[in-house]
Write a protein that holds these residues in place. Structure first.
Motif, short mmCIF file in Angstrom:
data_model
loop_
_atom_site.label_atom_id
_atom_site.label_comp_id
_atom_site.label_asym_id
_atom_site.label_seq_id
_atom_site.Cartn_x
_atom_site.Cartn_y
_atom_site.Cartn_z
N THR A 57 -8.49 33.25 -12.06
CA THR A 57 -9.24 32.39 -11.16
C THR A 57 -10.07 33.23 -10.20
OG1 THR A 57 -9.15 30.66 -9.49
CG2 THR A 57 -7.29 32.19 -9.52
N SER A 58 -11.21 32.66 -9.82
CA SER A 58 -12.05 33.33 -8.84
C SER A 58 -11.53 33.07 -7.43
CB SER A 58 -13.49 32.83 -8.99
OG SER A 58 -13.49 31.43 -8.86
N GLY A 59 -10.45 32.27 -7.33
CA GLY A 59 -9.82 32.07 -6.02
C GLY A 59 -9.84 30.64 -5.53
N MET B 180 -15.66 31.51 -20.47
CA MET B 180 -16.61 30.83 -19.59
C MET B 180 -15.88 29.82 -18.71
SD MET B 180 -19.35 30.09 -22.58
CE MET B 180 -20.41 29.10 -21.58
N GLY B 181 -16.29 29.78 -17.44
CA GLY B 181 -15.81 28.72 -16.56
C GLY B 181 -14.66 29.11 -15.66
N GLU B 182 -14.39 28.22 -14.71
CA GLU B 182 -13.30 28.42 -13.76
C GLU B 182 -12.16 27.47 -14.14
OE1 GLU B 182 -12.16 30.32 -11.10
OE2 GLU B 182 -10.55 28.87 -11.40
N PRO B 183 -11.07 28.02 -14.71
CA PRO B 183 -10.01 27.14 -15.23
C PRO B 183 -9.40 26.21 -14.19
CG PRO B 183 -9.39 29.47 -15.43
CD PRO B 183 -10.81 29.44 -15.00
N GLY C 199 -20.50 26.65 -19.15
CA GLY C 199 -21.16 27.06 -17.91
C GLY C 199 -20.13 27.14 -16.79
N CYS C 200 -20.59 27.20 -15.54
CA CYS C 200 -19.67 27.32 -14.41
C CYS C 200 -20.40 26.81 -13.17
CB CYS C 200 -19.28 28.79 -14.23
SG CYS C 200 -17.94 29.06 -13.05
N THR C 201 -19.66 26.13 -12.27
CA THR C 201 -20.32 25.69 -11.03
C THR C 201 -20.46 26.83 -10.04
OG1 THR C 201 -18.15 25.06 -10.19
CG2 THR C 201 -19.59 23.27 -10.92
N LEU C 202 -19.64 27.86 -10.23
CA LEU C 202 -19.65 28.96 -9.27
C LEU C 202 -20.74 29.94 -9.70
CD1 LEU C 202 -15.81 29.14 -8.98
CD2 LEU C 202 -17.43 28.04 -7.45
N THR C 203 -21.18 30.74 -8.77
CA THR C 203 -22.35 31.57 -9.06
C THR C 203 -22.09 33.01 -8.65
OG1 THR C 203 -23.19 30.88 -6.91
CG2 THR C 203 -24.06 29.71 -8.82
N CYS C 204 -21.01 33.58 -9.20
CA CYS C 204 -20.71 34.97 -8.86
C CYS C 204 -21.89 35.83 -9.32
CB CYS C 204 -19.42 35.41 -9.54
SG CYS C 204 -18.02 34.33 -9.10
N LYS C 205 -22.32 36.72 -8.44
CA LYS C 205 -23.61 37.39 -8.63
C LYS C 205 -23.66 38.32 -9.84
CE LYS C 205 -25.89 35.87 -5.01
NZ LYS C 205 -24.86 34.84 -4.69
N PHE C 206 -22.49 38.82 -10.24
CA PHE C 206 -22.45 39.84 -11.30
C PHE C 206 -22.14 39.23 -12.66
CE2 PHE C 206 -18.68 39.28 -8.82
CZ PHE C 206 -17.79 38.85 -9.79
N CYS C 207 -22.01 37.88 -12.71
CA CYS C 207 -21.47 37.24 -13.93
C CYS C 207 -22.56 36.47 -14.67
CB CYS C 207 -20.33 36.31 -13.54
SG CYS C 207 -19.71 35.33 -14.91
N HIS C 208 -22.66 36.72 -15.95
CA HIS C 208 -23.67 36.07 -16.78
C HIS C 208 -23.42 34.56 -16.87
CE1 HIS C 208 -26.22 36.57 -20.70
NE2 HIS C 208 -26.94 36.18 -19.68
N THR C 209 -22.13 34.20 -17.04
CA THR C 209 -21.80 32.77 -17.13
C THR C 209 -22.27 32.03 -15.88
OG1 THR C 209 -19.81 33.40 -18.34
CG2 THR C 209 -19.94 31.12 -17.60
N GLY C 210 -22.18 32.73 -14.73
CA GLY C 210 -22.56 32.11 -13.46
C GLY C 210 -24.04 31.75 -13.37
N THR C 211 -24.86 32.27 -14.28
CA THR C 211 -26.27 31.91 -14.27
C THR C 211 -26.51 30.64 -15.09
OG1 THR C 211 -26.85 33.20 -16.24
CG2 THR C 211 -26.95 34.35 -14.12
FE1 SF4 Z 1 -17.57 33.46 -11.19
FE2 SF4 Z 1 -15.73 33.31 -13.16
FE3 SF4 Z 1 -17.64 31.39 -12.91
FE4 SF4 Z 1 -18.30 33.85 -13.73
S1 SF4 Z 1 -16.97 32.40 -14.81
S2 SF4 Z 1 -19.39 32.59 -12.19
S3 SF4 Z 1 -16.89 35.13 -12.55
S4 SF4 Z 1 -16.02 31.87 -11.44
#
Ligand code: SF4
Ligand code: SAH
Length: 365
Positions: free
Chosen positions: A200-202, A166-169, A111-123
């Motif tokens: 990275t998403s930044g 998946m995830g934010e390294p 999963g991922c803590t971030l919620t980028c709107k276009f990303c499936h993992t982010g859900t």
């Molecule tokens: Fe955003 Fe990357 Fe996480 Fe997807 S995996 S929600 S793109 S940070």
């Protein structure tokens, strides 16, 4: 006694363990070679290691990889493995064969803590970070599948790694660092840092450290040139806005024309794909050795965006190329098995129910 996985332990940790148990240090080299050059699954195979030491290792450690829970093959040759770890959690790894290379897309979190709107993992809510063993394990499983032991010198099926699963390294920095150092070690898997790209998403405060300590290629998920648009698409932007992100790119250690920073830019119809966006992008990245990877948006069940038209993507690419930057359009791979960028999600009832407080991450947004 607590039996630990020997996979994923750094060389330094292994040396410390050997010292504490009065095993000569040079044995670390041999054991390391068996684990990561030969890819053995059992201590019995370490024939040049004395039986007493093998016995000690057997009592202290296991050699454990993730299990392949399901395996899917796309009609374009891409393979996706759903890997199961020993707490029954799962994450996905994708192998993308190309003419001159084979790239493994590795996950860093479930999963991922971030919620980028276009990303499936982010859900998918963050379940947990992957351990260094589970990150190295993804590479080792791929090598098992292709029978690539002992570690071949050239012509490898798995020749490159992108930390783009998946995830934010950079929110699982220590484990990612330990794992990549193992993967880069010349006496083992031996993948050059030039063949590894971390995306990275930044996470601005971690970028310099990543360049200094790991030294791999950097990819940055930019996706928008204006803060209002990026705030919406990549909510982490509210914490680290575009200007700060680009400053961190400018200062990324080791960036040069030979080692450019990749900017990833997902093409979303009528959201970020105008000619004005392309021109603003050029203004923003001035002075950064860069290439711009345009990613056609990959839809997933329930996604609310549309991909830009092929003509629009081409025009956007032309503007960037005319300014002297390389601007390849990424061909979607493995779309039929939901293995393309942003389509990964190890959803299961169990995981959806498992809500973990995002405070568990080192620097939750
Ligand atoms: Fe955003 Fe990357 Fe996480 Fe997807 S995996 S929600 S793109 S940070
Ligand atoms: N978390 C990291 C790495 C994983 S995502 C990051 O965000 O950079 C890998 C890349 O796929 C990122 O650039 C991400 O923005 C992009 N991506 C996510 N969803 C996508 C989608 N639906 N279509 C195309 N690319 C997508």
């Amino acid at each position: 006694m607590n039996i630990q996985n020997i996979i994923g332990l750094s060389r330094e940790d292994l040396i410390t363990h050997f010292e504490e148990h009065n095993v000569p240090k040079f044995r670390v080299q041999q054991v390391w070679n068996w684990l990561y050059h030969h890819g053995v699954h059992s201590f019995d195979r370490m024939v040049n290691v004395p039986a007493a030491i093998r016995q000690h290792l057997q009592e202290s450690f296991v050699i454990e990889r993730p299990q392949i829970a399901t395996s899917q093959a796309s009609n374009d040759g891409t393979q996706k493995w759903l890997l199961r770890f020993n707490d029954n959690q799962e994450a996905e790894t994708v192998h993308i064969p190309e003419v001159d290379r084979g790239t493994l897309c590795v996950s860093s979190q479930i999963g991922c803590t971030l919620t980028c709107k276009f990303c499936h993992t982010g859900t998918q809510t963050l379940v947990r970070n992957l351990t260094s063993a589970e990150i190295v394990g993804q590479m080792m499983v791929a090598r098992d599948v292709f029978g690539e032991w002992p570690s071949p010198v050239g012509g490898r099926h798995v020749s490159n790694i992108v930390m783009m699963g998946m995830g934010e390294p950079l929110y699982n920095y220590e484990n990612v660092k330990t794992a990549l150092k193992i993967i880069m070690d010349h006496e083992g898997i031996s993948l050059s840092r030039r063949r590894i790209t971390l995306s990275t998403s930044g996470v601005v405060p971690m970028m310099k450290k990543c360049g200094e300590e790991i030294g791999v290629n950097l990819a940055v998920s930019l996706h928008a040139v204006r803060n209002d648009v990026r705030d919406h698409l990549v909510p982490l932007n509210k914490k680290y806005p575009v200007e700060e992100l680009l400053d961190a790119c400018r200062q990324y250690p080791g960036a040069s024309n030979a080692r450019r920073i990749t900017f990833e830019y997902v093409m979303l119809k009528d959201v970020n794909d105008s000619n004005a966006d392309a021109k603003e992008l050029l203004r923003l990245i001035r002075g950064i050795p860069a290439k711009i990877n345009l990613i056609p948006f990959n839809p997933w069940p329930g996604s609310s965006f549309e991909c830009s038209t092929a003509g629009r993507i081409q025009e956007f690419a032309n503007i960037i190329q005319r300014a002297g930057y390389s601007s390849p359009v990424r061909t979607p791979r493995g779309q039929d098995i939901l293995a393309a960028c942003g389509q990964l999600k190890s959803a299961s009832e169990r995981q959806r129910k498992s809500k973990v407080d995002s405070n568990n991450t080192s620097d939750a947004a």
